[in-house]
Design an enzyme around this catalytic site. Sequence first.
Site, PDB file in Angstrom:
ATOM      1  N   HIS A   1      43.076  43.841  39.133  1.00 46.56           N
ATOM      2  CA  HIS A   1      41.650  43.855  38.823  1.00 46.56           C
ATOM      3  C   HIS A   1      41.342  42.684  37.893  1.00 46.56           C
ATOM      4  O   HIS A   1      42.099  42.397  36.969  1.00 46.56           O
ATOM      5  CB  HIS A   1      41.286  45.166  38.126  1.00 46.56           C
TER       6      HIS A   1
ATOM      7  N   GLU B   1      42.136  49.972  37.702  1.00 49.28           N
ATOM      8  CA  GLU B   1      41.553  49.139  36.656  1.00 49.28           C
ATOM      9  C   GLU B   1      41.286  49.911  35.375  1.00 49.28           C
ATOM     10  O   GLU B   1      41.258  49.322  34.294  1.00 49.28           O
ATOM     11  CB  GLU B   1      40.276  48.451  37.140  1.00 49.28           C
TER      12      GLU B   1
ATOM     13  N   ASP C   1      45.395  46.252  35.414  1.00 46.67           N
ATOM     14  CA  ASP C   1      44.430  45.567  34.561  1.00 46.67           C
ATOM     15  C   ASP C   1      45.179  45.097  33.328  1.00 46.67           C
ATOM     16  O   ASP C   1      45.934  45.866  32.715  1.00 46.67           O
ATOM     17  CB  ASP C   1      43.292  46.509  34.181  1.00 46.67           C
TER      18      ASP C   1
ATOM     19  N   LYS D   1      30.027  46.398  45.865  1.00 45.42           N
ATOM     20  CA  LYS D   1      29.902  47.654  45.148  1.00 45.42           C
ATOM     21  C   LYS D   1      29.154  48.661  46.012  1.00 45.42           C
ATOM     22  O   LYS D   1      28.163  48.324  46.669  1.00 45.42           O
ATOM     23  CB  LYS D   1      29.149  47.436  43.833  1.00 45.42           C
TER      24      LYS D   1
ATOM     25  N   GLU E   1      37.816  51.375  46.602  1.00 44.71           N
ATOM     26  CA  GLU E   1      38.348  51.309  45.253  1.00 44.71           C
ATOM     27  C   GLU E   1      37.651  52.330  44.360  1.00 44.71           C
ATOM     28  O   GLU E   1      36.441  52.529  44.460  1.00 44.71           O
ATOM     29  CB  GLU E   1      38.126  49.897  44.719  1.00 44.71           C
TER      30      GLU E   1
ATOM     31  N   ASP F   1      33.959  49.200  46.412  1.00 45.87           N
ATOM     32  CA  ASP F   1      34.302  49.723  45.090  1.00 45.87           C
ATOM     33  C   ASP F   1      33.212  50.681  44.634  1.00 45.87           C
ATOM     34  O   ASP F   1      32.066  50.280  44.448  1.00 45.87           O
ATOM     35  CB  ASP F   1      34.427  48.554  44.112  1.00 45.87           C
TER      36      ASP F   1
END
Length: 434
Positions: A354, A304, A327, A218, A272, A246
Amino acid sequence: MSTRITDVDVHDVRFPTAAAGDGSDAINRGDYSASYVELRTDDGPTGAGFTFTNGRGNEITCAAIEALAHHVRGRTVAEIAAEPVAFWRSLTADVQLRWLGPEKGVIHMAAGALVNAVWDLRAKLAGKPMWRYLAELSTDELVANIDFHHITDALTPDEAATLLDKGLVGAAERLAVLEQDGFPSYTTSVGWLGYPDDKVRALTREAYAQGWRAMKMKVGGPPADDLRRARIIRAEIGPDALLMMDANQVWDVDEAITNMTALAEVDPYWIEEPTHADDILGHARIARAVTASTGGRCRVATGEVAANRVIFKQLLQAEAIGVMQIDACRVAGVNEVLAELLLAAKFGVPVCPHAGGVGLCEYVQHLAIFDYLRVGTSLDGRMVEYVDHLHEHFVDPVRTRGGRYLLPTAPGYSATMRPESIARFRFPDGPVWR
């Protein structure tokens, strides 16, 4: 399939994940939760489905499922299978509740929970895992399950049929590959934003030793912190493994371009959700910029929280993404995912679902396997996300080996939760929450 759905039970199930930092990113600090549905039948198995939420507000999604349940209760599985788009629209285009979307947010996610529960029931009645049930449907049956409304400028029923017919060629050989090797995956468990550096380093080292060669971290904190953590992971996995990032929508467009220019040092494979999920043109601009700054080595990935097939259509038309992330819960179930997989194949963009959360890994493994067998027909650039949380609460949990998903074998969509887990984590009266 004369089995009739006699009742719809809805459970608010929440897991206290926030305290440990599991699932933490630049925006979210939540208690992973499921609005869980059980479709009771008169003479068959129970259909299970859910939509994933982040804690508070799960009761709202549960209420939305209750508000839509009358479209399912009393129907036979045969009736639904005979007119699948009409059934799907009864949920997604309810003449009063659609106003609360349309086709996005709580109502759409609630519709997806019910739709997915019906598909779980269909696969259980057929005695097949969901991926096999879908892969063995005829082209005509698959096309009949897709609502092409608002996407025919990008994908027509005839084009979808052509793609699915092509997918029949070599499907047995592709299945043999998966039976032997499993499906490629990557792990996000190493790099939650709330983890201290020592934990990131230890988890990365452990994941690498277990066979993972693609890992995601992240980003979206202070830029210097992002770069420091990225350097730690890159140092542990070496130059050849993939490192994905992400941002969970936290950046503005120019901010994303600036930050990814700096992070290019650690050779990211994708960025992402670099900006707001609905900003199609922003994603396109970021995609052009990261392609230029990395010589094409980094791409933009998103999906997602893309609300519906129309958003995916625009992302693809605008050349805004190099990786499409579906997703299983955000959109209205399997029917809409079929449209999205076919759109990706039409535009030549790989799909990397995702996952994580509660049960998302269990769901999307089936979708990715079906995509490989009948739609995308390639493993090039394809990976399913894996997060090592909460699988023990499912009757048919995911199984991995050497960084790859193993094929599910039990009938259904792997969505059935253990009764004892429902009882223990039910909100607000389960013992964990009292």
